[in-house]
Design an enzyme around this catalytic site. Structure first.
Site, PDB file in Angstrom:
ATOM      1  CB  CYS A  39      -8.732  -2.641   3.858  1.00  0.00           C
ATOM      2  SG  CYS A  39      -7.189  -3.307   3.219  1.00  0.00           S
ATOM      3  NE  ARG A  80       0.077  -3.641  -0.336  1.00  0.00           N
ATOM      4  CZ  ARG A  80      -0.138  -3.880   0.946  1.00  0.00           C
ATOM      5  NH1 ARG A  80       0.643  -4.700   1.605  1.00  0.00           N
ATOM      6  NH2 ARG A  80      -1.132  -3.304   1.586  1.00  0.00           N
ATOM      7  CG  HIS A 115      -8.608   1.429   0.924  1.00  0.00           C
ATOM      8  ND1 HIS A 115      -8.796   1.664   2.251  1.00  0.00           N
ATOM      9  CD2 HIS A 115      -7.806   0.335   0.845  1.00  0.00           C
ATOM     10  CE1 HIS A 115      -8.122   0.758   2.950  1.00  0.00           C
ATOM     11  NE2 HIS A 115      -7.522  -0.072   2.122  1.00  0.00           N
TER      12      HIS A 115
END
Lengths: 248, 456
Positions: free
Chosen positions: A94, A128, A194
């Site tokens: 990320c 997002r 993640h």
């Protein structure tokens, strides 16, 4: 045998459980009788990245990004570039992945120069991209299927100097548009995953470890482990995706 | 009162009545419709109500229950929102249940627990007399975003309630920064140096760098996570003096602790009827809020000794050799529960229930930020770990990589089967569920051994 693992910026790039990747790398080495020496490299401290066999950079909060860039530009950027060119294995997640690219342009158009190890750039978007997702690694990156959790507003575009790490099965990946996820250059692996990435994806974890062991010892194969709980957790998430698809 | 408000109250009351008829909780849904009809209903109803509002990442519910305990002791006719109905919809439902059809409040004192993100809109309408902010930790990042974002939501909310007295955790650099640029009067509470053993800097901290100038903090002591005596060496931002200060913890027991609390010139004994350091913080926050509200300090300090929290916060059930349900939501709270387990001096079974529904956070990566490695140090008293919940598979992998042998890990996803098997156990059981797992599991446990439903 032993691997030297360098955990860069564990003091600030530690969001979303990325520490689980370090735990997993170490366990899977130890279970095979290979030592894992983890060096934590916080902001402001110096280390000889040339000694590392595997460098890990996680994701973090935007709040600390400025502090980080200043530290990188004090010489670590060059060390990272040298290590990458030298074939050292990198796992970057990320924010850590974006940071290896050329630049980040915010949604408002403000441009922030990154260290340019990978031929890619990232543009901020309003929305997002959040959720469980999955992708299949390219053959050169092991070909395994990965399940993870992504949470980013940056859309990453790959240049011709890197190859995608994989192809998105469900979710957004690099930018939600071209179907690519992550990037691969030499032994540098970048991804948005993640979750953390490695615990539920033992095949990918072992592929990563093998690139580092191969470079250091010429290892071509790893002793198998009993991965029943890992594979079961992995398959369960995959089944969820196909279930979601079936029901629109 | 205008017609919209009247209509909203009417609809809210009817929906609540129907919910109860169908044996549903109806703690938030009626209010959701009321707000659709009359968006400023809360500001109309809250006009004549003096409120203590409690927000922050961890400890909202426990602290609110402690405050209630003192109100009850004082014989005050108050009301409170319970059972996690802490968004605008839940707060409005509670107000409507305590007013007449014409909008006249029957009770004029309230304890309102408020979700951190919801405080953005709730505070301006509620205009509390006292706002208690317990702490800020990383929590459900998929929902709240970064912790500084949560802080901004709370700050925004407080701007709409400039008459409120702020009770802030002095030891939390994020929370206490609220006093920096808000006009409100602020008081602080916290644990003084030496009250509990100081610890090493944690591997995961949510506030390593100064909120003002981004320089790394120095600490003179750390109580847990990022809480303690912080100081920025660059800009000087540092821990504020606590007017409500726990100066010593004189005794820690598996079921509670005894402390000394200094308020002004006086030192009081404060007993806390729940174990672990974080509950001492909750108690100190409760005493600060009560005293600022106008309750005499000598009464306020007795509240944490008497209260029974329930609803999954160290809640006891007569199951197996005694069962405690300890809600976990984020790494900071989870680490505190794991630390509490270290104080258990007998053999026990641990159940961990991990769900990833909306109220739990859909991202379960936080279990890797929590220090489950401590489980290995809990052996051999820890005889078995049962993983359960929608993400039992992830939890299984987590405890495996924490270093537990496969032979002590069991998976049981079906709550009915889980509770049935526990009834046959003679050892004490500790259950760590996430929020929605707690709600479902509680229902099954209550069916087996008794207890009350959450809305009762």
């Amino acid at each position: 045998m032993e691997l030297n693992i360098c955990h860069m910026y564990p003091d600030v790039l530690n969001l979303y459980g990325d520490r689980g990747d370090i735990i997993t790398l170490c366990r899977r080495l130890n279970w095979r009788g290979i030592d894992a020496n983890v060096t934590r490299l916080p902001i402001g401290e110096k280390a000889d990245l040339g000694k590392a066999d595997l460098i890990f950079i996680g994701g973090g909060q935007d709040f600390e990004q400025q502090v980080l860039l200043e530290d990188l530009h004090r010489g670590k950027d060059r060390e990272i570039r040298d290590a990458a060119e030298d074939g050292v294995t990198f796992l970057t997640i990320c924010g850590g992945y974006q940071m290896l690219g050329s630049y980040y342009e915010t949604f408002e158009g403000q441009r922030c120069d990154f260290i340019g190890v990978l031929d890619l750039y990232t543009v901020g978007s309003k929305d997002r991209m959040i959720g469980n997702y999955s992708f299949t690694c390219e053959e050169e990156s092991g070909g395994s299927t990965v399940v993870g959790f992504e949470n980013h507003s940056g859309r990453t575009m790959l240049g011709s100097g890197v190859r995608p790490l994989g192809r998105v099965l469900s979710g957004y990946g690099n930018n939600g548009k071209d179907g690519t996820e992550g990037a691969r250059y030499k032994n540098v692996f970048g991804t948005y995953s993640h979750g953390p990435l490695l615990p539920k994806n033992p095949a990918f974890c072992d592929f990563l470890l093998l690139t580092a062991l191969q470079r250091k010892y010429g290892t071509t194969e790893l002793a198998p482990l009993d991965d029943a709980p890992e594979i079961s957790a992995h398959d369960e998430m995959l089944a969820r995706f196909s279930h979601q698809k079936n029901h629109g | 009162m205008n017609f919209r408000a009247f209509l909203a109250i009417l609809v809210c009351k009817i929906l609540r009545f129907l919910s109860r008829l169908l044996h549903r909780g109806g703690t938030a849904m009626p209010g959701r419709w009321a707000v659709k009809i009359c968006p400023n209903l809360l500001s109309i109803l809250a006009r004549d109500v003096k409120t203590i509002a409690v927000t922050g990442t961890n400890g909202k519910t426990s602290t609110s229950r402690m405050i209630e305990e003192a109100f009850a002791e004082q014989g005050l006719d108050y009301f409170a929102n319970r059972s996690g109905a802490n968004l605008m919809s839940g707060v409005v439902t509670e107000f409507v249940m305590n007013c007449s059809l014409t909008g006249k409040m029957r009770r004029h004192i309230a304890v309102i627990e408020c979700d951190e993100a919801a405080s953005r809109t709730v505070f301006a309408q509620l205009k509390p007399k006292v706002i208690l902010v317990t702490n800020l930790f990383r929590d459900q990042l998929d929902r709240y975003g970064e912790v500084t974002h949560t802080l901004e939501n709370i700050r925004f909310g407080i701007r709409g309630a400039s008459d409120a007295v702020l009770c802030l955790n002095a030891d939390c650099s994020l929370t206490s920064s609220l006093a920096l640029d808000l006009p409100n009067r602020a008081v602080f509470y916290g644990l003084e140096k030496g009250a509990v053993a100081s610890r090493e800097k944690p591997e995961i901290s949510d506030a390593t760098h100064c909120i003002r100038c981004k320089t790394e903090y120095d600490y003179s002591y750390i109580t847990y996570a990022h809480l303690g005596g912080f100081q920025c060496p660059h800009c000087g931002y540092s821990r504020q003096k606590a007017q409500y200060a726990v100066t010593a913890v004189t005794e820690t027991r598996p079921d509670g602790s005894s402390t000394k609390m200094q308020i002004g010139e006086k030192t009081y004994r404060m007993d806390v009827n729940l174990p672990a350091v974080y509950n001492i913080y909750n108690a100190a926050g409760c005493v600060a809020a009560l005293t600022e509200f106008g309750i005499p300090a000598e009464t306020a300090v007795t509240a944490p000794a008497r209260f029974q929290c329930g609803f999954g916060r160290m809640e006891k059930f007569d199951l197996a050799g005694g069962t405690r349900v300890m809600l976990v939501k984020n790494p900071a709270g989870c680490n505190q529960v794991l630390e509490f387990l270290q104080s258990v001096q007998e053999e026990y079974i641990l159940v961990i229930c991990l769900n990833d529904r909306g109220a739990d956070g859909t991202d379960v990566s936080w279990i890797w930020d929590a220090d489950f490695e401590r489980l290995t140090a809990l052996r051999p008293n820890l005889t078995k770990v049962i993983v359960s919940g929608d993400r039992a598979g992830d939890m299984h992998v987590r405890v495996k990589y924490a270093g537990l042998e496969e032979s002590v890990i069991a998976e049981e996803r079906d709550y009915e089967a889980l509770v049935t098997s526990l009834t046959k156990e003679s050892l004490p059981v500790f259950i760590m569920p996430t929020y929605t797992a707690m709600v479902d599991l509680r229902t099954v446990i209550i069916r087996h051994v008794g207890g009350t439903e959450f809305w009762e």
